[in-house]
Design a protein around this motif. Structure first.
Motif, mmCIF file in Angstrom:
data_model
loop_
_atom_site.group_PDB
_atom_site.id
_atom_site.type_symbol
_atom_site.label_atom_id
_atom_site.label_comp_id
_atom_site.label_asym_id
_atom_site.label_seq_id
_atom_site.Cartn_x
_atom_site.Cartn_y
_atom_site.Cartn_z
ATOM 1 N N ALA A 235 -6.888 77.123 -62.436
ATOM 2 C CA ALA A 235 -8.087 77.663 -61.496
ATOM 3 C C ALA A 235 -7.334 76.201 -60.381
ATOM 4 O O ALA A 235 -8.091 76.515 -59.188
ATOM 5 C CB ALA A 235 -8.938 77.182 -62.978
ATOM 6 N N LEU A 236 -6.924 74.970 -60.882
ATOM 7 C CA LEU A 236 -7.233 74.173 -59.583
ATOM 8 C C LEU A 236 -5.786 74.474 -58.674
ATOM 9 O O LEU A 236 -5.432 74.246 -57.307
ATOM 10 C CB LEU A 236 -6.853 72.442 -60.546
ATOM 11 N N ASN A 237 -4.840 74.846 -59.119
ATOM 12 C CA ASN A 237 -3.375 76.238 -58.914
ATOM 13 C C ASN A 237 -4.134 76.822 -57.387
ATOM 14 O O ASN A 237 -3.178 77.127 -56.189
ATOM 15 C CB ASN A 237 -3.035 76.038 -59.843
ATOM 16 N N LEU A 238 -4.791 77.622 -57.857
ATOM 17 C CA LEU A 238 -5.965 79.012 -56.948
ATOM 18 C C LEU A 238 -6.584 78.126 -55.838
ATOM 19 O O LEU A 238 -6.740 78.620 -55.004
ATOM 20 C CB LEU A 238 -6.463 79.637 -57.881
ATOM 21 N N ALA A 239 -7.518 76.968 -56.621
ATOM 22 C CA ALA A 239 -7.999 76.174 -55.256
ATOM 23 C C ALA A 239 -7.499 75.925 -54.493
ATOM 24 O O ALA A 239 -7.521 75.806 -53.182
ATOM 25 C CB ALA A 239 -8.662 74.663 -56.243
ATOM 26 N N GLN A 240 -5.891 75.109 -54.851
ATOM 27 C CA GLN A 240 -5.740 74.227 -53.653
ATOM 28 C C GLN A 240 -5.434 75.046 -52.358
ATOM 29 O O GLN A 240 -4.957 75.425 -51.329
ATOM 30 C CB GLN A 240 -4.408 73.665 -54.560
ATOM 31 N N VAL A 241 -4.815 76.685 -53.445
ATOM 32 C CA VAL A 241 -3.985 77.808 -52.296
ATOM 33 C C VAL A 241 -5.392 77.969 -51.023
ATOM 34 O O VAL A 241 -5.261 77.955 -50.295
ATOM 35 C CB VAL A 241 -3.470 79.066 -52.869
ATOM 36 N N LEU A 242 -6.260 78.097 -51.518
ATOM 37 C CA LEU A 242 -7.649 78.739 -51.319
ATOM 38 C C LEU A 242 -7.934 77.224 -50.056
ATOM 39 O O LEU A 242 -8.689 77.987 -49.337
ATOM 40 C CB LEU A 242 -9.068 78.997 -51.797
ATOM 41 N N GLU A 243 -7.901 76.062 -50.554
ATOM 42 C CA GLU A 243 -8.934 75.788 -49.947
ATOM 43 C C GLU A 243 -7.682 74.764 -48.602
ATOM 44 O O GLU A 243 -8.347 75.030 -47.412
ATOM 45 C CB GLU A 243 -8.561 74.075 -50.576
ATOM 46 N N ARG A 244 -6.358 75.526 -48.757
ATOM 47 C CA ARG A 244 -5.252 75.438 -47.457
ATOM 48 C C ARG A 244 -6.148 76.725 -46.158
ATOM 49 O O ARG A 244 -5.911 76.278 -45.522
ATOM 50 C CB ARG A 244 -3.544 75.925 -48.047
ATOM 51 N N LEU A 245 -6.260 77.355 -47.744
ATOM 52 C CA LEU A 245 -6.867 78.948 -45.911
ATOM 53 C C LEU A 245 -7.578 78.649 -45.584
ATOM 54 O O LEU A 245 -7.912 79.033 -44.287
ATOM 55 C CB LEU A 245 -6.935 80.145 -47.011
ATOM 56 N N ILE A 246 -9.332 78.390 -46.330
ATOM 57 C CA ILE A 246 -10.351 77.453 -45.761
ATOM 58 C C ILE A 246 -10.051 76.942 -44.373
ATOM 59 O O ILE A 246 -11.313 76.944 -43.585
ATOM 60 C CB ILE A 246 -11.424 77.400 -46.631
ATOM 61 N N LYS A 247 -9.169 75.707 -44.799
ATOM 62 C CA LYS A 247 -9.287 74.584 -43.716
ATOM 63 C C LYS A 247 -8.602 75.239 -42.393
ATOM 64 O O LYS A 247 -8.466 74.643 -41.520
ATOM 65 C CB LYS A 247 -8.680 73.964 -44.595
ATOM 66 N N ASP A 248 -7.128 76.340 -42.189
ATOM 67 C CA ASP A 248 -6.012 76.157 -41.288
ATOM 68 C C ASP A 248 -6.932 77.959 -40.853
ATOM 69 O O ASP A 248 -5.734 79.042 -41.515
ATOM 70 C CB ASP A 248 -5.079 75.881 -41.908
ATOM 71 N N PRO A 249 -7.590 78.198 -39.568
ATOM 72 C CA PRO A 249 -8.426 79.378 -39.800
ATOM 73 C C PRO A 249 -6.366 79.420 -38.353
ATOM 74 O O PRO A 249 -6.192 81.468 -38.219
ATOM 75 C CB PRO A 249 -8.809 78.835 -38.520
ATOM 76 N N GLU A 250 -5.671 78.647 -38.048
ATOM 77 C CA GLU A 250 -4.321 79.305 -37.478
ATOM 78 C C GLU A 250 -3.347 80.023 -38.322
ATOM 79 O O GLU A 250 -3.388 81.116 -38.615
ATOM 80 C CB GLU A 250 -3.778 78.543 -36.532
ATOM 81 N N LEU A 251 -3.284 79.247 -39.879
ATOM 82 C CA LEU A 251 -2.476 80.345 -40.957
ATOM 83 C C LEU A 251 -3.554 80.782 -41.621
ATOM 84 O O LEU A 251 -2.591 82.322 -41.661
ATOM 85 C CB LEU A 251 -2.565 78.806 -42.418
#
Length: 286
Positions: A235-251
């Motif tokens: 769950a933490l592993n997935l949360a870290q991926v989702l957090e990165r995407l939420i923070k980075d609209p260009e990505l």
């Protein structure tokens, strides 16, 4: 097909019925040893193909890859018609059976981590799909348990909807997604991931578990992300991926465009032409 016996019966009457071609629409569980009379077996993914060849090595030369086709144009047009602004919440969507084997609790646990993370842009999570047991869901009590368990942390961020079967309306659901998360835990059940391909056609960034069947769809860091569902804390592993995407609209924008381009190879026209060509070869048709 989803029947075990029909390909066997057709094989036995092949002299009257002509060539026998089978679409293996489920992960084989011993089916291969009964399909020795089939002339062609279409596998949805390399994982299905490998499993069939292991069960019956004599089938190896008769197996062809044929993923599920999607209506790429419909999905791409739905996404183009959807109005989003920089102020819109980042929308994480899951479309599929609301069942434990689909990793629903894992996804919501990851979202609980996100709800405790300070400084994130606004986001929300939507689950869309069959809930009742006859439809393949986990049952109404399972959905109620999910709502109760995660209500405190997620509150209005969580939306659980009934399934949508109309293709036009469903395409609009996919078009809402910035991120499409499919955290399936069904090691022996997933064959391709048609929902993932459809979401990619709509320009959503796919985030999937590390099941082998998803490899033909998602190349981590190129057309989406793969997270380790077998990690000590998935769950933490997935949360870290989702957090990165939420923070980075260009990505999200870059990966969404790459996902959309990659998914075009699964369009009805492309796969239909490939299927027709193979059937012509198989039957010797002009």
């Amino acid at each position: 097909c989803n029947t075990v016996s029909l390909p066997v019966l057709l094989g036995l009457m092949r002299h009257a019925g002509g060539k026998v071609a089978v679409v293996m629409a489920r992960m084989p569980k011993g089916h291969g040893k009964f399909y020795g009379r089939a002339d062609r077996i279409y596998a949805l993914s390399p994982e299905v193909s490998n499993r069939l060849a292991t069960e019956n090595p004599r089938l190896t030369d008769r197996i062809k890859l044929l993923p599920y086709p999607i209506n790429w144009t419909l999905l791409a047009e739905a996404a183009a018609a959807t109005k989003r602004t920089a102020a819109s919440p980042v929308h994480i969507i899951f479309i599929g059976r609301i069942h434990p084997e689909k990793g629903i609790e894992l996804l919501l646990e990851a979202c609980r981590h996100l709800s405790r993370t300070n400084g994130l842009p606004d986001w929300r999570i939507t689950l869309i799909g069959p809930q009742s047991i006859p439809q393949g869901g986990g049952g109404e009590s399972y959905v109620t348990t999910l709502r109760d368990r995660f209500a405190t942390n997620l509150g209005s961020k969580l939306d659980i909807r009934e399934p949508e079967f109309d293709s036009v309306r469903l395409s609009s659901c996919y078009a809402e997604a910035d991120v499409f998360c499919y955290p399936s835990l069904a090691e022996g059940g997933e064959t391709f991931g048609v929902a993932v391909a459809e979401a990619m056609a709509a320009g959503a960034v796919p985030v999937v578990s590390a099941l082998a069947c998803f490899r033909v769809l998602v190349r981590s860091g190129q057309t989406g992300f793969v997270f380790d569902h077998c990690a000590a804390d998935p769950a933490l592993n997935l949360a870290q991926v989702l957090e990165r995407l939420i923070k980075d609209p260009e990505l999200r924008s870059i990966l969404g465009r790459c996902a959309k381009a990659h998914a075009k190879r699964f369009d009805f026209r492309t796969l239909g032409a490939a299927l027709a060509a193979d059937l012509r070869e198989l039957t010797g048709a002009a």
